[in-house]
Motif scaffolding. Sequence first.
Motif, PDB file in Angstrom:
ATOM      1  N   SER A  11     196.499 -29.948 -16.662  1.00 41.16           N
ATOM      2  CA  SER A  11     195.123 -29.582 -16.967  1.00 41.16           C
ATOM      3  C   SER A  11     194.208 -30.794 -16.868  1.00 41.16           C
ATOM      4  O   SER A  11     194.600 -31.927 -17.188  1.00 41.16           O
ATOM      5  N   LEU A  12     192.962 -30.543 -16.432  1.00 40.69           N
ATOM      6  CA  LEU A  12     191.993 -31.635 -16.313  1.00 40.69           C
ATOM      7  C   LEU A  12     191.758 -32.333 -17.637  1.00 40.69           C
ATOM      8  O   LEU A  12     191.392 -33.512 -17.660  1.00 40.69           O
ATOM      9  N   GLU A  13     191.930 -31.633 -18.739  1.00 42.57           N
ATOM     10  CA  GLU A  13     191.655 -32.237 -20.046  1.00 42.57           C
ATOM     11  C   GLU A  13     192.539 -33.448 -20.319  1.00 42.57           C
ATOM     12  O   GLU A  13     192.204 -34.294 -21.145  1.00 42.57           O
ATOM     13  N   HIS A  14     193.640 -33.579 -19.589  1.00 44.79           N
ATOM     14  CA  HIS A  14     194.538 -34.710 -19.805  1.00 44.79           C
ATOM     15  C   HIS A  14     193.981 -36.007 -19.235  1.00 44.79           C
ATOM     16  O   HIS A  14     194.273 -37.089 -19.748  1.00 44.79           O
ATOM     17  N   TRP A  15     193.192 -35.921 -18.129  1.00 41.31           N
ATOM     18  CA  TRP A  15     192.826 -37.163 -17.457  1.00 41.31           C
ATOM     19  C   TRP A  15     191.376 -37.242 -16.987  1.00 41.31           C
ATOM     20  O   TRP A  15     190.913 -38.316 -16.603  1.00 41.31           O
ATOM     21  N   TRP A  16     190.614 -36.146 -17.018  1.00 43.91           N
ATOM     22  CA  TRP A  16     189.264 -36.177 -16.465  1.00 43.91           C
ATOM     23  C   TRP A  16     188.334 -37.084 -17.279  1.00 43.91           C
ATOM     24  O   TRP A  16     187.568 -37.872 -16.721  1.00 43.91           O
ATOM     25  N   SER A  17     188.375 -36.994 -18.596  1.00 45.73           N
ATOM     26  CA  SER A  17     187.485 -37.806 -19.430  1.00 45.73           C
ATOM     27  C   SER A  17     187.719 -39.304 -19.237  1.00 45.73           C
ATOM     28  O   SER A  17     186.755 -40.065 -19.047  1.00 45.73           O
ATOM     29  N   PRO A  18     188.969 -39.796 -19.245  1.00 46.72           N
ATOM     30  CA  PRO A  18     189.175 -41.222 -18.963  1.00 46.72           C
ATOM     31  C   PRO A  18     188.677 -41.633 -17.584  1.00 46.72           C
ATOM     32  O   PRO A  18     188.141 -42.731 -17.420  1.00 46.72           O
ATOM     33  N   LEU A  19     188.835 -40.745 -16.589  1.00 49.62           N
ATOM     34  CA  LEU A  19     188.352 -41.069 -15.248  1.00 49.62           C
ATOM     35  C   LEU A  19     186.838 -41.260 -15.245  1.00 49.62           C
ATOM     36  O   LEU A  19     186.324 -42.242 -14.690  1.00 49.62           O
ATOM     37  N   VAL A  20     186.104 -40.330 -15.847  1.00 55.38           N
ATOM     38  CA  VAL A  20     184.646 -40.434 -15.865  1.00 55.38           C
ATOM     39  C   VAL A  20     184.205 -41.693 -16.605  1.00 55.38           C
ATOM     40  O   VAL A  20     183.322 -42.428 -16.149  1.00 55.38           O
ATOM     41  N   GLU A  21     184.825 -41.981 -17.717  1.00 57.07           N
ATOM     42  CA  GLU A  21     184.462 -43.168 -18.494  1.00 57.07           C
ATOM     43  C   GLU A  21     184.744 -44.442 -17.717  1.00 57.07           C
ATOM     44  O   GLU A  21     183.920 -45.368 -17.693  1.00 57.07           O
ATOM     45  N   ASP A  22     185.896 -44.504 -17.061  1.00 60.04           N
ATOM     46  CA  ASP A  22     186.226 -45.695 -16.278  1.00 60.04           C
ATOM     47  C   ASP A  22     185.315 -45.829 -15.064  1.00 60.04           C
ATOM     48  O   ASP A  22     184.935 -46.945 -14.675  1.00 60.04           O
TER      49      ASP A  22
END
Length: 283
Positions: free
Chosen positions: A254-265
């Motif tokens: 699921s995107l919830e696992h990695w999408w937020s860290p990607l956007v922040e980085d």
Amino acid sequence: MAKLAATLPPIRYRRTPPSFLKRLTHPFIAPFKEVLGGPNLEHCDHRRVDCGVVAVEFYLPASYFGGGSKFPESVDLENNPTPQIAYNDRTGHDILRLGVSNWKYGRPRLEPTRFLPIPQDPYVIVTTFWQLERVKNGLCLEVGNMAMLEQYLMDDYYAHLESEGGQNWKIRAETQAELEPRGWDQESIDEQIAIQLFDPPKRYEPLVFNSAGWLRHIWAPRQNYPKALNYTCALTPQFLLTVSFDLTEMTGASLEHWWSPLVEDSEILMQGVKLHYKDLPQP
């Protein structure tokens, strides 16, 4: 190599400081929930590329694998720089790459599948390109005009998908040619076409980094997993600068696992991009 965290100015989109309770429980929760990986912000190559009327400054994180490519120190935009062939470019622009890096986001240390005898692929591999893109069809954009840039991007994606020879054009032609001789009615053919079509980005988000205006958009042609997170600005009237975070999904997580860290980085790296104009570019 420079340490990015120590050299960047205050970051507008820095991650929100966690609450006291979260800081207190972090050592116990992190092994179960905290996604591993991300760009190597501690080891970055500080690059400044002279593009004539403007110098492009950015930080290039050390790649997790591969690497070793040579990138230009200067580019003469006035004399038709030789474009590179890029099969994974957004919509087939002539491009010139200024830098490439890659990293991954993977499972937390105590994620349950780590204890199973199955391959431990990362959630996603990110390949990031800092690239110049020549504006198509001899058009000239107005630097800083976000409405004009948004319209250009919308028209470009539409033409890429819908014009003769484009992806959606081919889907319609091939599906029609395949199903019509088999006796399918037009409504059923249209339904089969609809589920195959590629979609352009739904939204262009204006952002400002170091006084320069950018449009952020998600390229997710089939609306399953995003193919890329892109930041684009009009560098000169004839050239775009795009920072593209291309995504290779590995596990179906699921995107919830990695999408937020990607956007922040991605926002942290974008804070390291500066455009130094020698004179105001003219159309």
